[in-house]
Design an enzyme around this catalytic site. Structure first.
Site, PDB file in Angstrom:
ATOM      1  N   CYS A 331       0.770  -1.163   0.022  1.00 54.95           N
ATOM      2  CA  CYS A 331       0.118  -0.159   0.007  1.00 54.95           C
ATOM      3  C   CYS A 331       0.678   1.293   0.362  1.00 54.95           C
ATOM      4  O   CYS A 331       0.603   2.220  -0.516  1.00 54.95           O
ATOM      5  CB  CYS A 331      -1.570   0.123   1.266  1.00 54.95           C
ATOM      6  SG  CYS A 331      -0.658  -1.129   2.517  1.00 54.95           S
ATOM      7  N   ARG A 360       7.375 -10.690   5.101  1.00 54.09           N
ATOM      8  CA  ARG A 360       6.682 -10.432   5.886  1.00 54.09           C
ATOM      9  C   ARG A 360       8.404 -12.354   7.308  1.00 54.09           C
ATOM     10  O   ARG A 360       8.482 -13.157   6.498  1.00 54.09           O
ATOM     11  CB  ARG A 360       5.860 -11.102   6.228  1.00 54.09           C
ATOM     12  CG  ARG A 360       4.765  -9.673   5.470  1.00 54.09           C
ATOM     13  CD  ARG A 360       3.316 -10.196   6.071  1.00 54.09           C
ATOM     14  NE  ARG A 360       2.634  -9.200   4.960  1.00 54.09           N
ATOM     15  CZ  ARG A 360       1.360  -9.371   4.804  1.00 54.09           C
ATOM     16  NH1 ARG A 360       0.779 -10.103   5.169  1.00 54.09           N
ATOM     17  NH2 ARG A 360       0.775  -8.007   3.485  1.00 54.09           N
ATOM     18  N   GLN A 378       1.533 -10.616  -3.345  1.00 56.76           N
ATOM     19  CA  GLN A 378       0.362 -10.840  -3.234  1.00 56.76           C
ATOM     20  C   GLN A 378      -0.509 -10.658  -3.922  1.00 56.76           C
ATOM     21  O   GLN A 378       0.031  -9.669  -5.312  1.00 56.76           O
ATOM     22  CB  GLN A 378      -0.339 -10.459  -2.751  1.00 56.76           C
ATOM     23  CG  GLN A 378      -0.011 -10.045  -1.119  1.00 56.76           C
ATOM     24  CD  GLN A 378      -0.287  -8.988  -0.074  1.00 56.76           C
ATOM     25  OE1 GLN A 378       0.341  -8.078   0.005  1.00 56.76           O
ATOM     26  NE2 GLN A 378      -0.755  -9.512   1.337  1.00 56.76           N
ATOM     27  N   ASP A 380      -2.714  -8.143  -5.013  1.00 52.96           N
ATOM     28  CA  ASP A 380      -3.084  -6.976  -4.468  1.00 52.96           C
ATOM     29  C   ASP A 380      -4.115  -5.979  -5.093  1.00 52.96           C
ATOM     30  O   ASP A 380      -3.254  -5.985  -6.444  1.00 52.96           O
ATOM     31  CB  ASP A 380      -1.858  -5.653  -4.107  1.00 52.96           C
ATOM     32  CG  ASP A 380      -2.379  -5.878  -2.207  1.00 52.96           C
ATOM     33  OD1 ASP A 380      -3.217  -5.504  -2.182  1.00 52.96           O
ATOM     34  OD2 ASP A 380      -1.418  -4.777  -1.536  1.00 52.96           O
ATOM     35  N   HIS A 382      -5.873  -1.395  -5.319  1.00 51.72           N
ATOM     36  CA  HIS A 382      -5.849  -0.210  -4.243  1.00 51.72           C
ATOM     37  C   HIS A 382      -6.913   0.461  -5.281  1.00 51.72           C
ATOM     38  O   HIS A 382      -6.318   0.329  -6.015  1.00 51.72           O
ATOM     39  CB  HIS A 382      -4.382   0.529  -3.698  1.00 51.72           C
ATOM     40  CG  HIS A 382      -4.592  -0.548  -2.875  1.00 51.72           C
ATOM     41  ND1 HIS A 382      -2.670  -0.468  -3.111  1.00 51.72           N
ATOM     42  CD2 HIS A 382      -4.058  -0.793  -1.530  1.00 51.72           C
ATOM     43  CE1 HIS A 382      -2.191  -1.477  -2.252  1.00 51.72           C
ATOM     44  NE2 HIS A 382      -3.017  -1.509  -1.480  1.00 51.72           N
ATOM     45  N   LYS A 462     -11.504  -5.129   7.681  1.00 43.73           N
ATOM     46  CA  LYS A 462     -11.911  -6.503   6.517  1.00 43.73           C
ATOM     47  C   LYS A 462     -13.103  -7.525   6.381  1.00 43.73           C
ATOM     48  O   LYS A 462     -13.594  -7.451   7.504  1.00 43.73           O
ATOM     49  CB  LYS A 462     -10.405  -6.507   6.577  1.00 43.73           C
ATOM     50  CG  LYS A 462      -9.915  -7.906   8.084  1.00 43.73           C
ATOM     51  CD  LYS A 462      -9.021  -8.025   7.573  1.00 43.73           C
ATOM     52  CE  LYS A 462      -8.426  -9.735   8.587  1.00 43.73           C
ATOM     53  NZ  LYS A 462      -7.461  -9.553   8.708  1.00 43.73           N
ATOM     54  N   HIS A 508      -8.203  -1.732   0.214  1.00 45.29           N
ATOM     55  CA  HIS A 508      -6.889  -2.956  -0.239  1.00 45.29           C
ATOM     56  C   HIS A 508      -7.898  -3.838  -0.444  1.00 45.29           C
ATOM     57  O   HIS A 508      -9.151  -4.265   0.246  1.00 45.29           O
ATOM     58  CB  HIS A 508      -6.012  -2.894   1.221  1.00 45.29           C
ATOM     59  CG  HIS A 508      -5.172  -1.542   1.736  1.00 45.29           C
ATOM     60  ND1 HIS A 508      -4.399  -1.688   1.925  1.00 45.29           N
ATOM     61  CD2 HIS A 508      -6.194  -0.916   2.414  1.00 45.29           C
ATOM     62  CE1 HIS A 508      -3.730  -0.467   2.964  1.00 45.29           C
ATOM     63  NE2 HIS A 508      -4.842  -0.260   3.096  1.00 45.29           N
TER      64      HIS A 508
END
Length: 638
Positions: A331, A360, A378, A380, A382, A462, A508
Site C-alpha cells: 500500500c 514478512r 500478493q 493486491d 488499491h 476487513k 485494499h
RNA sequence: GCUGCUGUAGCUCAGCUGGUAGAGCGCGUCCUUGGUAAGGACGAGGUUAUGGGUCCGAGUCCCAUCAGCAGCUCCA
C-alpha cells in the site's frame, strides 16, 4: 409416576426415579444394549440419571451424531487414566473432544514420545476390557474447591465452570476426574481408538504460561470406521502439496532461504497461467496494473504506521548509510504512485492492481510449504474512491472475486467480517463508518457472514473470503480492507466538484491472497492432477518404437503449432512403461502412436486415469484440446 | 518464538545393545524395437545436515547450531 415423551411422539409412564437406562430396557433390549447416553429436555445426560418429573427423553445410540462426541470424551478419560498409571506424577489439565477425535493436556516433566503410544494404547485396552462403569458424583462448588485445593489446573477448571454443582466422574479403581459429562455407561463403550500424536500446547493458549503436553487421540464406533478415517488421512497425505511439489518438480525449498520458495519451470507454468487469467479478468473489471519497488526508505514506513505496528515482522537494510525496509505490504508504494500527480473526482473510482512481492518475517515454527512463507506475491489492488462509491466498489470486488474462484471449481465459500482490533490507528468514528460500509455491501449482495470482533487490520476493518476445497477443508483467500487513515497519513487528495481538496477513501483488496499459497491450495485441491489449462505439460507423444519417431515429430510439431505444451518420449522403453511414467507425472493426455496411426494421420488418445483409449484424427484432437484450454474445462474426455 | 520428534545416495527408506555404509526407484552404458499402468544385463552415485565431545573405535552415545515435521501462539 412420570410421563415420558419419546421422540416418535408417544408417551410412556414410568415409576418416579426410574433411570434412563431402565427406561431403555423397558422399550427394548436392543435399544438398551446400543444406548450410549440420553437427552432429557434438550440436555445430554448419562444413562444412570433418574427420571423424576414429566420430561421428554431421547435415547442416544451410536447411530446419533452426538454419540461420537460422548464416546470420544469418555475415551479421553480412559487415555488419561492410562497416562496416569504409566506416569503417576502426571497432572491432568483439560481433555476435550475436537473434530475427528480428542486430546488431553497433561503437565508432566518427562516427555511422552511416539514410541510410548503403544504402551498407552495397551493400557487403554486393559481399561476397556475391564468394562467398569463411569460413575458421576456431584458436590458443591465450595466442596470441590477444597477437595482440589492443591491442584491449580483443576481449581482453574472449577472457576471456569458454570453453576453451583460440580461433577466428577470415576471409573475402575480410583481414577476420578473433574468433568461436566455426560459419559458412556462403561469403559467398554469408548469405541475403536488410536493415539495419534503428541505436541506442546501452552496452558490457556498463552505463551507466557507453562508448556503442557497435548496427547491427541481419535476414536470411532467401529474398527471399520477407524480404519476408514486412517485411510482418509493417508489420502490427504498423498495430496500434500509439499509432497506433490517435490514429486512433480514444481517448486522446492532450500536451507539457503527458509520460507523462500524456489519456483521451478513446471510451477511457473501454473503460476503464469493463473496470472494470464487474473489479468484478463482485472482488465475487464476496469483495473490498471502497477509495480512498485521492494525496498523503500524507512521513513515511508514510519509515515504509513507500519513501523509502529508491524516492525517485528519486517526486514530492514541499509543503503549508503540510510535505513531502508523490505516491503511487507504494497500500500505505501501504491500511495506514492497515486501522489505522482493530481486527481479529480471525475477519475474516480481509480482501481490499481499490483502483483506485489512482499516479505514478512514469520516465526520459524509457523512455516509450512507454500501455505506459510516469508516471501510471497500478493494479488493486491488499491481502489481510490469517494465515500459514496465505497459500497458499489465493494460489490464489484465481491463479484470479481467470485468469478475468479469459480474458474477453479471453488463453489463453496463463506465470508467473515473483522472489526477494530486493540492495536489500531484512526478514530472510533472512522472505524464505525468503515465497518458500516462493509456491512452495507454484504447486505446489498445478500451474503451471509460471520463477525470476528477485534480481528481487523490495524488500519481498518476487513471482509475475508474463505473457500472449501474438494476435501472440505477451509482456506482463507481474499480480503477486502477499508482504510480511511493511510490516505490521510500520506496526504492523498482529490479535487471535488466544489473545487476543494478532499481525502479519498482507499480500499485494499486481494482475491487469491498469496500466489504461492493459492498454488499450494490448488495442488491439494486437484491432487496434483491439474486441469488442462494449468498442467505444466499438457500432452505427451508416446511412439510404440523408434520406427515411429518420425511421425512422432510430425505430431509434436502440430501440437506445438496449436500452442499446446508437449513433449515426445523417445526413451528406449516399451509402451507400457512410457504410459506408466506419464501417469506418474499426471499428464492429462498421452498420445500413443505407431505405424497404424501414421498411416491415417491419427493419434490414439489415452486420458489420465482412464483405461480405455480412443483413436482420433490429429485435427479432431487439437480442436478439442484447444477448446478445453480456453474454457478452463476440468473434464478431459474428447 | 515455544514443546516434542526427525535429518543416511537425486527420491523413498533400512542400518538391532558403538566395530569403518545397504535396498528399491531414478540415473548412465549396452542388449532388446515393442500396441496401452514399469523387458533384461552391467555400472556410476554417500566427509551418514553442520560443528564440537566421549571412546581404541561413532551413522549409532552426549552437547550446540541449522533445517524439516506435528502441534501451540501468530498469520496471507
Amino acid at each position: 409416576m412420570a410421563q415420558v415423551k419419546l421422540p416418535d411422539g408417544s408417551t410412556k409412564e414410568v415409576a418416579n426415579g426410574t433411570t434412563v437406562e431402565e427406561l431403555a430396557r423397558q422399550i427394548g433390549a436392543g435399544l438398551a444394549r446400543a444406548a450410549i447416553a440420553a437427552r432429557i429436555d434438550e440436555q445430554l445426560v448419562d444413562l444412570s440419571v433418574p427420571i423424576t418429573a414429566d420430561v421428554s427423553v431421547q435415547i442416544i445410540t451410536s447411530k446419533d451424531k452426538e454419540s461420537l462426541e460422548i464416546m470420544r470424551h469418555s475415551c479421553a478419560h480412559v487415555m488419561a487414566e492410562a497416562i496416569c498409571s504409566i506416569w503417576p506424577e502426571t497432572k491432568l489439565v483439560y481433555g476435550p473432544t475436537v473434530e475427528d477425535g480428542f486430546y488431553y493436556d497433561v503437565d508432566l516433566d518427562e516427555a511422552i514420545r511416539p514410541v510410548d503410544f503403544e504402551l498407552i494404547e495397551k493400557k487403554m485396552t486393559e481399561i476397556v476390557k475391564a468394562d467398569s462403569s463411569f460413575v458421576r458424583k456431584e458436590i458443591s462448588r465450595e466442596e470441590a474447591l477444597s477437595k482440589l485445593s492443591g491442584d491449580k489446573y483443576k481449581t482453574d477448571n472449577i472457576n471456569r465452570a458454570e453453576g453451583d454443582v460440580i461433577s466428577f466422574y470415576s471409573h475402575g479403581d480410583g481414577f476420578e476426574d473433574l468433568c461436566r459429562g455426560p459419559h458412556v455407561p462403561s469403559t467398554g463403550k469408548v469405541g475403536s481408538f488410536k493415539i495419534m500424536s503428541v505436541a506442546g500446547a501452552y496452558w490457556h493458549g498463552d505463551p507466557t504460561q507453562k508448556m503442557l503436553q497435548r496427547v491427541y487421540g481419535t476414536s470411532w464406533s467401529t474398527k471399520k470406521e477407524l480404519d476408514e478415517y486412517l485411510q482418509i488421512l493417508e489420502e490427504a497425505k498423498k495430496r500434500d502439496h509439499r509432497v506433490l511439489g517435490k514429486q512433480l518438480d514444481l517448486f522446492s525449498f532450500n536451507e539457503a532461504g527458509p520460507g523462500f520458495a524456489f519456483m521451478h519451470s513446471g510451477g511457473m507454468i501454473i503460476w503464469n497461467s493463473i496470472v494470464d487469467f487474473w489479468r484478463s479478468v482485472h482488465n475487464r473489471y476496469g483495473y490498471g496494473e502497477i509495480k512498485t519497488p521492494i525496498i523503500l526508505n524507512e521513513e515511508l514506513w514510519h509515515k504509513s504506521g507500519h513501523w509502529d505496528n508491524y516492525k517485528e515482522n519486517m526486514y530492514f537494510s541499509e543503503i549508503d548509510g540510510v535505513g531502508y525496509a523490505i516491503k511487507p505490504m504494497n500500500c505505501p508504494g501504491g500511495c506514492l504512485v497515486y501522489k505522482f500527480r493530481q486527481h479529480s473526482y471525475r477519475e474516480f473510482p481509480i482501481r490499481v492492481a499490483e502483483l506485489g512481492l512482499v516479505h514478512r518475517h514469520e516465526a520459524s515454527g509457523v512455516m509450512h510449504g507454500l501455505f506459510r512463507v516469508r516471501q510471497f506475491t500478493q494479488d493486491d489492488a488499491h481502489i481510490f474512491c469517494t465515500p459514496e462509491q465505497i459500497e458499489s466498489e465493494i460489490v464489484g470486488v465481491i463479484e470479481l472475486t467470485f468469478e475468479i474462484y469459480r474458474a477453479f471449481g471453488f463453489e463453496d465459500f463463506h465470508i467473515e467480517l473483522s472489526t477494530k482490533p486493540e492495536k489500531h490507528i484512526g478514530s472510533d468514528e472512522m472505524w464505525d463508518t468503515a465497518t458500516n460500509a462493509l456491512k452495507g455491501a454484504l447486505k446489498r449482495k445478500e451474503i451471509d457472514y460471520q463477525i470476528n470482533e477485534g480481528d481487523g487490520a490495524f488500519y481498518g476493518p476487513k471482509i475475508d473470503f474463505h473457500i472449501k476445497d474438494c476435501l472440505k477443508r477451509s482456506w482463507q483467500l481474499g480480503t477486502i480492507q477499508l482504510d480511511f487513515s493511510m490516505p490521510e497519513r500520506f496526504g492523498l487528495v482529490y479535487t471535488d466538484k466544489d473545487n476543494t481538496e478532499k481525502t479519498p477513501v482507499m480500499i485494499h483488496r486481494a482475491v487469491l491472497g498469496s500466489f504461492e499459497r493459492f498454488i499450494g491450495i490448488i495442488i491439494e485441491h486437484y491432487g496434483g492432477s491439474m486441469p488442462l489449462w494449468l498442467a505444466p505439460e499438457q500432452v505427451r507423444v508416446l511412439p510404440i518404437s523408434e520406427k515411429s519417431s518420425e511421425y512422432a515429430e510430425v505430431v509434436e510439431n502440430r501440437l506445438k503449432d496449436a500452442g499446446l505444451r508437449c513433449s515426445v518420449d523417445l526413451s528406449n522403453e516399451k509402451i507400457g512403461a512410457k504410459i506408466a511414467k506419464a501417469h506418474g507425472e499426471k499428464l492429462p493426455y498421452m498420445l500413443v502412436i505407431g505405424p497404424k496411426e501414421a498411416e491415417t494421420n491419427a493419434v490414439n488418445v489415452r486420458i489420465r486415469g482412464v483405461q480405455e483409449n480412443k483413436t482420433v484424427g490429429i485435427d479432431e484432437f487439437l480442436e478439442s484440446a484447444k477448446c478445453k484450454v480456453v474454457d478452463k474445462e476440468i473434464d478431459l474426455s474428447i
